[in-house]
Design a protein around this motif. Structure first.
Motif, PDB file in Angstrom:
ATOM      1  N   GLY A 268       0.781  -1.232   0.000  1.00 51.25           N
ATOM      2  CA  GLY A 268       0.000   0.000   0.000  1.00 51.25           C
ATOM      3  C   GLY A 268       0.809   1.277   0.000  1.00 51.25           C
ATOM      4  O   GLY A 268       0.260   2.367   0.161  1.00 51.25           O
ATOM      5  N   GLU A 269       2.116   1.188  -0.182  1.00 42.35           N
ATOM      6  CA  GLU A 269       2.969   2.376  -0.094  1.00 42.35           C
ATOM      7  C   GLU A 269       3.106   3.128  -1.418  1.00 42.35           C
ATOM      8  O   GLU A 269       3.399   4.317  -1.430  1.00 42.35           O
ATOM      9  N   LEU A 270       2.929   2.452  -2.549  1.00 41.59           N
ATOM     10  CA  LEU A 270       3.117   3.071  -3.864  1.00 41.59           C
ATOM     11  C   LEU A 270       1.813   3.090  -4.632  1.00 41.59           C
ATOM     12  O   LEU A 270       0.964   2.203  -4.469  1.00 41.59           O
ATOM     13  N   ASN A 271       1.652   4.106  -5.507  1.00 44.51           N
ATOM     14  CA  ASN A 271       0.478   4.087  -6.379  1.00 44.51           C
ATOM     15  C   ASN A 271       0.724   3.124  -7.536  1.00 44.51           C
ATOM     16  O   ASN A 271       1.857   2.665  -7.773  1.00 44.51           O
ATOM     17  N   ILE A 272      -0.319   2.825  -8.274  1.00 44.63           N
ATOM     18  CA  ILE A 272      -0.244   1.782  -9.310  1.00 44.63           C
ATOM     19  C   ILE A 272       0.711   2.164 -10.431  1.00 44.63           C
ATOM     20  O   ILE A 272       1.446   1.311 -10.954  1.00 44.63           O
ATOM     21  N   THR A 273       0.757   3.422 -10.799  1.00 46.27           N
ATOM     22  CA  THR A 273       1.681   3.854 -11.855  1.00 46.27           C
ATOM     23  C   THR A 273       3.133   3.639 -11.431  1.00 46.27           C
ATOM     24  O   THR A 273       3.953   3.131 -12.209  1.00 46.27           O
ATOM     25  N   ASP A 274       3.462   4.005 -10.205  1.00 46.86           N
ATOM     26  CA  ASP A 274       4.825   3.801  -9.705  1.00 46.86           C
ATOM     27  C   ASP A 274       5.181   2.318  -9.666  1.00 46.86           C
ATOM     28  O   ASP A 274       6.304   1.914 -10.004  1.00 46.86           O
ATOM     29  N   ILE A 275       4.230   1.491  -9.258  1.00 46.43           N
ATOM     30  CA  ILE A 275       4.457   0.039  -9.198  1.00 46.43           C
ATOM     31  C   ILE A 275       4.722  -0.507 -10.592  1.00 46.43           C
ATOM     32  O   ILE A 275       5.612  -1.341 -10.794  1.00 46.43           O
ATOM     33  N   CYS A 276       3.955  -0.028 -11.556  1.00 47.51           N
ATOM     34  CA  CYS A 276       4.123  -0.460 -12.951  1.00 47.51           C
ATOM     35  C   CYS A 276       5.574  -0.327 -13.395  1.00 47.51           C
ATOM     36  O   CYS A 276       6.165  -1.280 -13.917  1.00 47.51           O
ATOM     37  N   TYR A 277       6.156   0.823 -13.175  1.00 41.70           N
ATOM     38  CA  TYR A 277       7.538   1.059 -13.628  1.00 41.70           C
ATOM     39  C   TYR A 277       8.565   0.383 -12.720  1.00 41.70           C
ATOM     40  O   TYR A 277       9.613  -0.069 -13.193  1.00 41.70           O
ATOM     41  N   GLN A 278       8.248   0.263 -11.441  1.00 45.85           N
ATOM     42  CA  GLN A 278       9.205  -0.335 -10.514  1.00 45.85           C
ATOM     43  C   GLN A 278       9.399  -1.822 -10.788  1.00 45.85           C
ATOM     44  O   GLN A 278      10.482  -2.361 -10.553  1.00 45.85           O
TER      45      GLN A 278
END
Length: 327
Positions: A268-278
């Protein structure tokens, strides 16, 4: 259930009707233990991509719930049936092959618990009472088969683990270890002379590639570059990779990336866009498409369901003392 040694096999040879047969080196399986959990519990059917001669650094406890067949642990070969409960140690090669007609599918073949060495060592350091587990961990280097009675007792514990949340998972984990430690007459499977050799396995071409993928999952991974790493043409590498993993290169990488994304979504720490690239995707639409393909729902809904599940577990825990007070 004690299984007799039905064939003589060593790390690189077995005997088939008196004929000497070479056994391939085991493939590396990348086990993704969720970041916010101590161990991984899951189930799979048959056929399945991990049903192959493979190894991994994690300890594994596997309970067969359906089908019969042959299983291979180190240099051991035996027969299995529902209730077959085996613990394998770090980097010990193993495989269970079911007697299922070609084209048929089984929804659930086994329940699996996997945990790494660091986790159990830290647990023993914090809780000295767990030192009794050390003998079991040591025996698992050769694989340990438990009685049918123990397998029957383990099933409800492992099945509840599949959906358990929070401290309940830890309670069930300890209950399972206690059951195994107290089990009567567990049987070591591989011969006393057998030793797992992960350094030797890692030298194989496919394991070098799989290890590289695991360490660089968040980076761009091109099949052409991996083929070069393996010293093969792209077409030869594609066939070779699929033969060892059961799926094409891109599908394999996407599956690992989506599994990593699920771990980040749960935190729950990152938004979905950030997760996508990470996790290594280079655009959000492809990430959403691959997530939907594997999880049958978009990542936003998946996260919402996980949050609902966690909240339900917390509410249940909070309600317990009140219920006991009025009992």
């Amino acid at each position: 259930m004690h299984t007799s040694r039905s064939a003589t096999a060593r790390t690189d040879v077995s005997y088939n009707g008196g004929r000497r047969v070479k056994i391939d080196q085991p493939d590396l399986e990348l086990v993704a233990v969720p970041r916010d959990e101590s161990f991984k519990v899951w189930s799979h059917g048959y056929p399945y991509r991990t049903v192959r001669w493979h190894f991994h650094p994690e300890y594994e406890i596997q309970l067969v719930t359906s089908t019969t067949g042959r299983y291979f642990v180190g240099d051991y070969i035996g027969n299995f049936a529902p209730g077959n409960l085996v613990m394998t140690g770090s980097n010990l090669p193993h495989n269970w092959v079911s007697n299922v007609p070609h084209g048929d599918r089984v929804d659930e073949r086994c329940l699996i618990l996997q945990f790494d060495t660091g986790f159990i060592e830290r647990a023993i350091e914090v809780f000295p009472e767990l030192k009794r587990v050390e003998a079991l961990l040591d025996a698992s280097r050769w694989g340990v088969l438990f009685s049918e009675k123990t397998g029957t007792a383990a099933e409800p514990i492992m099945r509840e683990m599949l959906g358990a949340q929070g401290m309940r998972r830890i309670t069930l984990f300890l209950a399972l270890l206690d059951l195994l430690v107290q089990s009567a007459e567990p049987v070591k499977l591989a011969s006393a002379a057998y030793r797992a050799d992960p350094a030797h396995y890692a030298e194989t071409r496919i394991n070098h590639v799989l290890s590289f993928i695991g360490k660089n999952l968040s980076q761009e991974l091109r099949e052409t570059e991996l083929a070069e790493l393996a010293g093969q043409s792209v077409s030869a590498f594609s066939r070779y990779f699929r033969r060892h993993t059961g799926v094409p290169f891109v599908q394999y990488v996407n599956r690992l990336r989506i599994n990593l994304a699920c771990q980040l979504l749960m935190s729950g720490e990152l938004n979905i866009t950030d997760i996508c690239y990470q996790v290594g995707f280079n655009n959000l639409s492809n990430f959403n498409r691959q997530f939907l393909l594997l999880k049958e729902m978009p990542p936003s809904r998946w996260r919402a369901y996980q949050q609902l599940n966690a909240a339900s577990a917390a509410e249940s825990s909070d309600a317990t003392p009140a219920l006991e007070a009025f009992g």
